[in-house]
Design a protein around this motif. Structure first.
Motif, PDB file in Angstrom:
ATOM      1  N   LEU A 243      16.471 -32.461 -27.140  1.00 13.42           N
ATOM      2  CA  LEU A 243      17.341 -32.844 -26.018  1.00 13.42           C
ATOM      3  C   LEU A 243      16.569 -33.491 -24.874  1.00 13.42           C
ATOM      4  N   GLY A 244      15.236 -33.393 -24.910  1.00 14.33           N
ATOM      5  CA  GLY A 244      14.431 -33.941 -23.822  1.00 14.33           C
ATOM      6  C   GLY A 244      14.519 -33.128 -22.544  1.00 14.33           C
ATOM      7  N   LEU A 245      14.714 -31.804 -22.674  1.00 19.55           N
ATOM      8  CA  LEU A 245      14.850 -30.954 -21.489  1.00 19.55           C
ATOM      9  C   LEU A 245      13.491 -30.779 -20.796  1.00 19.55           C
ATOM     10  N   PRO A 246      13.455 -30.846 -19.472  1.00 18.56           N
ATOM     11  CA  PRO A 246      12.189 -30.606 -18.765  1.00 18.56           C
ATOM     12  C   PRO A 246      11.770 -29.144 -18.801  1.00 18.56           C
ATOM     13  N   GLN A 247      12.769 -28.254 -18.915  1.00 17.66           N
ATOM     14  CA  GLN A 247      12.508 -26.822 -19.070  1.00 17.66           C
ATOM     15  C   GLN A 247      13.646 -26.203 -19.867  1.00 17.66           C
ATOM     16  N   TYR A 248      13.389 -25.012 -20.415  1.00 22.69           N
ATOM     17  CA  TYR A 248      14.364 -24.422 -21.329  1.00 22.69           C
ATOM     18  C   TYR A 248      15.669 -24.071 -20.621  1.00 22.69           C
ATOM     19  N   ASP A 249      16.798 -24.378 -21.276  1.00 25.85           N
ATOM     20  CA  ASP A 249      18.127 -24.073 -20.748  1.00 25.85           C
ATOM     21  C   ASP A 249      18.965 -23.513 -21.898  1.00 25.85           C
ATOM     22  N   ARG A 250      19.180 -22.209 -21.868  1.00 29.69           N
ATOM     23  CA  ARG A 250      19.899 -21.564 -22.966  1.00 29.69           C
ATOM     24  C   ARG A 250      21.295 -22.150 -23.163  1.00 29.69           C
ATOM     25  N   ARG A 251      21.971 -22.481 -22.055  1.00 30.57           N
ATOM     26  CA  ARG A 251      23.347 -22.990 -22.152  1.00 30.57           C
ATOM     27  C   ARG A 251      23.406 -24.314 -22.910  1.00 30.57           C
ATOM     28  N   ALA A 252      22.345 -25.099 -22.826  1.00 33.55           N
ATOM     29  CA  ALA A 252      22.320 -26.388 -23.527  1.00 33.55           C
ATOM     30  C   ALA A 252      21.950 -26.238 -24.994  1.00 33.55           C
TER      31      ALA A 252
END
Length: 349
Positions: A243-252
């Motif tokens: 997803l290219g997340l800068p930091q972990y996001d459980r909801r995504a």
């Protein structure tokens, strides 16, 4: 003095999962057929560090785990938990001093850990995450890449709780596989050879399972009905990179469906990065940089075994499975007491 029981929907339930790499706590209340999380805690404790070489839990590893469990104990008191279950998995199963450590945990924290079998670990993981399986016909594969072991579970999802058709646990998780292969020299050739060795060890471990499910696998591929769901830090980390997340996001991430080809590409890219390069990758950092390669090797081997086009991602597993079991038991008890109360009131008329 007698006190009115707390209504079922307001009772707090807790699950602790002490694994080879992490200590995790979840506290929740029932909400219809599901539950609402009211508190959570997770800490990397590396309980299995050095276990492959010594066969024992080290003093430093036990101290780290105990510090985390003290935090859990405080949260259990604060939330006035009605019912809890605490489990320990592969590190405590394998360690010669695992039982001693369990006793020490009870003395120092009041938490009674139960060392569960690999089969129970697989069952709880399925119970905790199966609702995220894609809809479809035919069998599905659910897997859990842990710190000390990996479980693959073939299920028939036709029933509300999937029926387990076959399963296999191998003693290769991200910690045990990393330590089992040992240090890898910092060169492209050494990294490629080390990764190939990791994949070979996992493939050998799952070979009996592959033989047993060959017919079901072939039929599922032929019918295009081949579903795959994974729960672990490996799959959630790689999904974050996808997803290219800068930091972990459980909801995504929790419930995401990703192409397995993309996850393979990410796995191979990470496996060939230098240790310093992996530290700089978002969502990996120093904490996961030395273990993520083993996770990638296990994941790619699972793709070989069950070649689905898509992978379901679950940031849930054993803890959620424990909570569902506890709440089902608690709900049955409440219904039994209510039926008995009505029966008694009927008899008194």
């Amino acid at each position: 003095m007698w006190q009115r029981p707390v209504p079922f929907h307001r009772q707090a339930y807790a699950a602790i999962d002490l694994g080879t790499n992490n200590c995790r706590l979840l506290i929740a209340r029932p909400s219809g057929a599901h539950f609402v999380v009211i508190d959570a805690f997770s800490r990397v404790v590396r309980l299995g560090e050095g276990l492959a070489q010594s066969g024992r839990l080290s003093d430093a590893a036990m101290d780290r785990a105990l510090a985390a469990l003290h935090v859990c104990a405080e949260k259990l008191k604060k939330r006035n938990v009605h019912l809890a279950r605490s489990v320990a998995t592969e590190a405590c199963r394998r360690a010669s001093n695992g039982a001693e450590f369990i006793e020490r945990v009870y003395r120092e924290t009041g938490i009674r850990l139960n060392i569960i079998t690999a089969q129970e670990e697989a069952r709880l993981a399925v119970l905790g995450c199966h609702i995220l399986l894609e809809r479809g016909d035919g069998p599905a594969m659910i897997f859990d890449i842990g710190g000390g072991s990996t479980e693959m579970v073939l299920v028939d999802p036709a029933d509300p709780v999937p029926r387990i058709l076959d399963w296999q646990s191998v003693p290769w998780g991200v910690v045990s596989l990393t330590e089992g292969v040992g240090p890898i020299a910092d060169s492209p050739e050494a990294r490629a050879a080390g990764y190939a060795e990791m994949r070979a060890r996992v493939a050998r471990g799952f070979a009996p399972f592959v033989a047993r499910i060959a017919e079901i696998r072939a039929r599922a591929i032929e019918q295009g009905a081949i579903r795959l769901l994974g729960t672990s830090g490996t799959v959630t980390t790689l999904a974050s990179l996808h997803l290219g997340l800068p930091q972990y996001d459980r909801r995504a991430v929790d419930g995401l469906i990703v192409p397995t080809a993309d996850m393979r590409a990410i796995s191979q890219r990470l496996a060939h990065l230098s240790p310093a390069e992996r530290v700089g990758v978002p969502c990996i950092g120093r904490e996961r940089s030395d273990l993520v390669v083993a996770g990638c090797a296990i994941l790619e081997t699972i793709f070989d075994i069950w070649p689905a086009d898509r992978l379901g991602i679950a940031d849930r597993g054993i803890r959620e499975g424990i909570l569902r079991s506890l709440m089902a038991t608690g709900g049955d008890a409440v219904r039994s007491r209510e039926a008995l109360r009505q029966l008694n009131s009927g008899n008194s008329r």
